[in-house]
Design a protein around this motif. Structure first.
Motif, PDB file in Angstrom:
ATOM      1  N   LEU A  96     -34.239   8.799  11.382  1.00  0.00           N
ATOM      2  CA  LEU A  96     -32.981   8.048  11.355  1.00  0.00           C
ATOM      3  C   LEU A  96     -32.206   8.157  12.675  1.00  0.00           C
ATOM      4  CD1 LEU A  96     -31.813   9.048   7.755  1.00  0.00           C
ATOM      5  CD2 LEU A  96     -32.788   6.841   8.478  1.00  0.00           C
ATOM      6  N   GLU A  97     -32.814   8.861  13.658  1.00  0.00           N
ATOM      7  CA  GLU A  97     -32.220   9.069  14.982  1.00  0.00           C
ATOM      8  C   GLU A  97     -30.839   9.716  14.900  1.00  0.00           C
ATOM      9  OE1 GLU A  97     -32.476   5.438  17.231  1.00  0.00           O
ATOM     10  OE2 GLU A  97     -34.654   5.323  16.959  1.00  0.00           O
ATOM     11  N   LEU A  98     -30.765  10.769  14.082  1.00  0.00           N
ATOM     12  CA  LEU A  98     -29.508  11.495  13.897  1.00  0.00           C
ATOM     13  C   LEU A  98     -29.544  12.877  14.551  1.00  0.00           C
ATOM     14  CD1 LEU A  98     -28.823  10.577  10.158  1.00  0.00           C
ATOM     15  CD2 LEU A  98     -27.634   9.697  12.186  1.00  0.00           C
ATOM     16  N   GLN A  99     -30.224  12.959  15.713  1.00  0.00           N
ATOM     17  CA  GLN A  99     -30.358  14.246  16.389  1.00  0.00           C
ATOM     18  C   GLN A  99     -29.032  14.806  16.894  1.00  0.00           C
ATOM     19  OE1 GLN A  99     -32.381  11.637  16.758  1.00  0.00           O
ATOM     20  NE2 GLN A  99     -34.475  12.237  17.229  1.00  0.00           N
ATOM     21  N   GLU A 100     -28.028  13.986  17.002  1.00  0.00           N
ATOM     22  CA  GLU A 100     -26.723  14.457  17.480  1.00  0.00           C
ATOM     23  C   GLU A 100     -25.784  14.832  16.335  1.00  0.00           C
ATOM     24  OE1 GLU A 100     -25.987  15.054  20.709  1.00  0.00           O
ATOM     25  OE2 GLU A 100     -28.082  14.519  21.061  1.00  0.00           O
ATOM     26  N   ALA A 101     -26.192  14.561  15.094  1.00  0.00           N
ATOM     27  CA  ALA A 101     -25.348  14.853  13.931  1.00  0.00           C
ATOM     28  C   ALA A 101     -25.286  16.357  13.686  1.00  0.00           C
ATOM     29  CB  ALA A 101     -25.886  14.136  12.697  1.00  0.00           C
ATOM     30  N   ILE A 102     -24.158  16.822  13.179  1.00  0.00           N
ATOM     31  CA  ILE A 102     -23.986  18.248  12.884  1.00  0.00           C
ATOM     32  C   ILE A 102     -24.997  18.701  11.827  1.00  0.00           C
ATOM     33  CG2 ILE A 102     -22.171  17.916  11.149  1.00  0.00           C
ATOM     34  CD1 ILE A 102     -22.265  20.793  13.677  1.00  0.00           C
ATOM     35  N   LEU A 103     -25.311  17.800  10.885  1.00  0.00           N
ATOM     36  CA  LEU A 103     -26.294  18.114   9.853  1.00  0.00           C
ATOM     37  C   LEU A 103     -27.651  18.443  10.471  1.00  0.00           C
ATOM     38  CD1 LEU A 103     -27.098  18.339   6.876  1.00  0.00           C
ATOM     39  CD2 LEU A 103     -27.511  15.860   6.885  1.00  0.00           C
ATOM     40  N   TYR A 104     -27.994  17.772  11.552  1.00  0.00           N
ATOM     41  CA  TYR A 104     -29.267  18.020  12.239  1.00  0.00           C
ATOM     42  C   TYR A 104     -29.330  19.467  12.746  1.00  0.00           C
ATOM     43  CZ  TYR A 104     -33.186  17.372  15.466  1.00  0.00           C
ATOM     44  OH  TYR A 104     -34.391  17.489  16.119  1.00  0.00           O
ATOM     45  N   TYR A 105     -28.235  19.934  13.336  1.00  0.00           N
ATOM     46  CA  TYR A 105     -28.196  21.295  13.881  1.00  0.00           C
ATOM     47  C   TYR A 105     -28.156  22.352  12.776  1.00  0.00           C
ATOM     48  CZ  TYR A 105     -27.544  19.019  18.328  1.00  0.00           C
ATOM     49  OH  TYR A 105     -27.730  18.230  19.436  1.00  0.00           O
ATOM     50  N   ILE A 106     -27.423  22.060  11.709  1.00  0.00           N
ATOM     51  CA  ILE A 106     -27.380  22.984  10.572  1.00  0.00           C
ATOM     52  C   ILE A 106     -28.774  23.100   9.951  1.00  0.00           C
ATOM     53  CG2 ILE A 106     -26.482  23.306   8.223  1.00  0.00           C
ATOM     54  CD1 ILE A 106     -23.861  21.969   9.258  1.00  0.00           C
ATOM     55  N   ASN A 107     -29.405  21.940   9.750  1.00  0.00           N
ATOM     56  CA  ASN A 107     -30.743  21.943   9.164  1.00  0.00           C
ATOM     57  C   ASN A 107     -31.763  22.632  10.088  1.00  0.00           C
ATOM     58  OD1 ASN A 107     -32.658  20.879   7.019  1.00  0.00           O
ATOM     59  ND2 ASN A 107     -33.571  20.100   8.903  1.00  0.00           N
ATOM     60  N   ALA A 108     -31.640  22.421  11.397  1.00  0.00           N
ATOM     61  CA  ALA A 108     -32.559  23.071  12.342  1.00  0.00           C
ATOM     62  C   ALA A 108     -32.440  24.591  12.243  1.00  0.00           C
ATOM     63  CB  ALA A 108     -32.277  22.597  13.764  1.00  0.00           C
ATOM     64  N   THR A 109     -31.216  25.076  12.117  1.00  0.00           N
ATOM     65  CA  THR A 109     -30.992  26.517  11.962  1.00  0.00           C
ATOM     66  C   THR A 109     -31.623  27.011  10.657  1.00  0.00           C
ATOM     67  OG1 THR A 109     -28.930  26.345  13.209  1.00  0.00           O
ATOM     68  CG2 THR A 109     -29.218  28.313  11.844  1.00  0.00           C
ATOM     69  N   ALA A 110     -31.438  26.235   9.591  1.00  0.00           N
ATOM     70  CA  ALA A 110     -32.028  26.608   8.294  1.00  0.00           C
ATOM     71  C   ALA A 110     -33.554  26.579   8.367  1.00  0.00           C
ATOM     72  CB  ALA A 110     -31.524  25.667   7.203  1.00  0.00           C
ATOM     73  N   LEU A 111     -34.108  25.605   9.074  1.00  0.00           N
ATOM     74  CA  LEU A 111     -35.562  25.504   9.214  1.00  0.00           C
ATOM     75  C   LEU A 111     -36.127  26.718   9.945  1.00  0.00           C
ATOM     76  CD1 LEU A 111     -38.336  24.143   9.170  1.00  0.00           C
ATOM     77  CD2 LEU A 111     -37.618  22.766  11.141  1.00  0.00           C
ATOM     78  N   VAL A 112     -35.549  27.037  11.083  1.00  0.00           N
ATOM     79  CA  VAL A 112     -36.039  28.179  11.868  1.00  0.00           C
ATOM     80  C   VAL A 112     -35.881  29.473  11.074  1.00  0.00           C
ATOM     81  CG1 VAL A 112     -35.667  29.553  13.951  1.00  0.00           C
ATOM     82  CG2 VAL A 112     -35.635  27.060  14.089  1.00  0.00           C
ATOM     83  N   SER A 113     -34.730  29.655  10.441  1.00  0.00           N
ATOM     84  CA  SER A 113     -34.472  30.888   9.673  1.00  0.00           C
ATOM     85  C   SER A 113     -35.411  31.011   8.492  1.00  0.00           C
ATOM     86  CB  SER A 113     -33.026  30.908   9.172  1.00  0.00           C
ATOM     87  OG  SER A 113     -32.140  30.850  10.249  1.00  0.00           O
TER      88      SER A 113
END
Length: 199
Positions: free
Chosen positions: A100-117
């Motif tokens: 959806l090209e939402l790499q700049e959305a805050i949800l993207y960063y929150i989810n990335a943190t959850a993915l890595v963790s």
């Protein structure tokens, strides 16, 4: 799969006999798991040029181990290893946000943190502990186990854990690259703003 695995892990009968114990709930969950990995093998084979042989090895080894669970063998640990799939939820969200090209959305960063963790704690930390326990349980089993089954389980474990370590290193390298790219873009934006002001 994760919800079912929690129910299976809580099963006192299976915990008391983690190598040879069996349970109908576990077998039902493993039937779905086997279906998934069968589909995964076929799908990965069809897209081998995109997915690669690592994903094929993952599908084959996982399918084989869950098939052996019906002997019965390691049903308790099969449920424990299904907890790896916690990270898959965040991976799917990650892929959807990228589509959806939402790499700049805050949800993207929150989810990335959850993915890595979740990948680190479920697959690397918990997976390593489980692997040590499985190897120890297989070595100390008082009931004979087919040497072929033991060898396959150990090969699968080495393969799957090696893939997890490798994929985690890729996740970390990608995260670092994305952070550096973001810093570079911010620096270029600042340079552009500064240039506009001086003109």
């Amino acid at each position: 799969m994760v919800t079912n695995s929690l129910v299976i892990i809580a099963n006192v009968k299976l915990r008391a006999n983690p190598v040879h114990g069996s349970d109908p709930v576990a077998e039902s969950a493993f039937t779905v798991t086997l279906g998934y990995f069968l589909w995964d093998m076929v799908n990965t084979y069809r897209n081998i040029d995109v997915d690669g042989w690592g994903f094929m090895a993952h599908a084959i080894m996982s399918f084989g181990v869950y098939l052996l669970a019906y002997s019965p063998l390691l049903q308790y640990y099969g449920a424990c290893f299904m907890m790896f799939e916690i990270s898959t939820l965040f991976l799917n969200i990650h892929n959807t946000l990228e589509d959806l090209e939402l790499q700049e959305a805050i949800l993207y960063y929150i989810n990335a943190t959850a993915l890595v963790s979740s990948f680190f704690f479920a697959r690397i930390v918990y997976g390593t502990i489980l692997s040590i326990n499985v190897w120890r349980e297989l070595a100390n089993s008082t009931i004979p186990i087919s040497p072929l089954a033991v060898s396959f389980v150990r090969l699968a474990n080495i393969t799957l854990m090696s893939l997890s370590y490798y994929w985690f290193s890729v996740i970390i390298m990608t995260a670092k690259r994305n952070a550096l790219d973001a810093d570079l873009i911010r620096a270029l934006d600042e340079m552009d703003k500064h240039q506009v002001k001086t003109e």
